[in-house]
Design an enzyme around this catalytic site. Structure first.
Site, short mmCIF file in Angstrom:
data_model
loop_
_atom_site.label_atom_id
_atom_site.label_comp_id
_atom_site.label_asym_id
_atom_site.label_seq_id
_atom_site.Cartn_x
_atom_site.Cartn_y
_atom_site.Cartn_z
N CYS A 1 0.84 -1.21 0.00
CA CYS A 1 0.00 0.00 0.00
C CYS A 1 0.88 1.26 0.00
O CYS A 1 1.57 1.54 0.98
CB CYS A 1 -0.90 -0.05 1.24
SG CYS A 1 -1.72 1.49 1.66
N CYS B 1 0.19 3.78 2.72
CA CYS B 1 0.68 3.24 4.00
C CYS B 1 2.17 3.54 4.17
O CYS B 1 2.63 3.89 5.26
CB CYS B 1 0.46 1.73 4.07
SG CYS B 1 -1.27 1.22 3.99
#
Length: 108
Positions: free
Chosen positions: A32, A35
């Site tokens: 991600c 993230c």
């Protein structure tokens, strides 16, 4: 305090237990991009707030049970827990100032 890694097995003792104070759990995954963008922001926050806040990271790919229990549908999702109870949720990448404002409401 340094950022800790939690799993489905350690979630209860590290996050949900009474008396754990204020804990921010970062629900994330290695693939991600947002993230990965929020990770250094959390590192900076950890340095700034010190012992008043515990920051934990939970990889949702490896620990789907905890993510499912708290309705995490997109990542990154940060959930603020106060003495084991979820009190706030932040979804998606946020600036350090935005995160600090949310977290400050829950620090005692």
């Amino acid at each position: 305090m340094s950022i800790i890694k939690v799993s489905d097995q350690s979630f209860k003792s590290e996050v949900e237990a009474q008396g754990t104070g204020t804990v921010v759990v970062d629900f994330w995954a290695p693939w991600c991009a947002p993230c990965r963008m929020i990770a250094p922001v959390l590192e900076e926050l950890d340095q700034e707030v010190g012992d008043k806040l515990k920051i934990a990271k939970l990889n949702v790919d490896d620990n789907p049970e905890s993510a499912s229990r708290y309705g995490v549908m997109s990542i990154p999702t940060l959930i603020v827990f106060k003495n084991g109870t979820p009190v706030d949720k932040i979804i998606g990448f946020q600036s350090k100032d935005a995160l600090k404002n949310v977290i400050a409401r829950h620090l005692s």
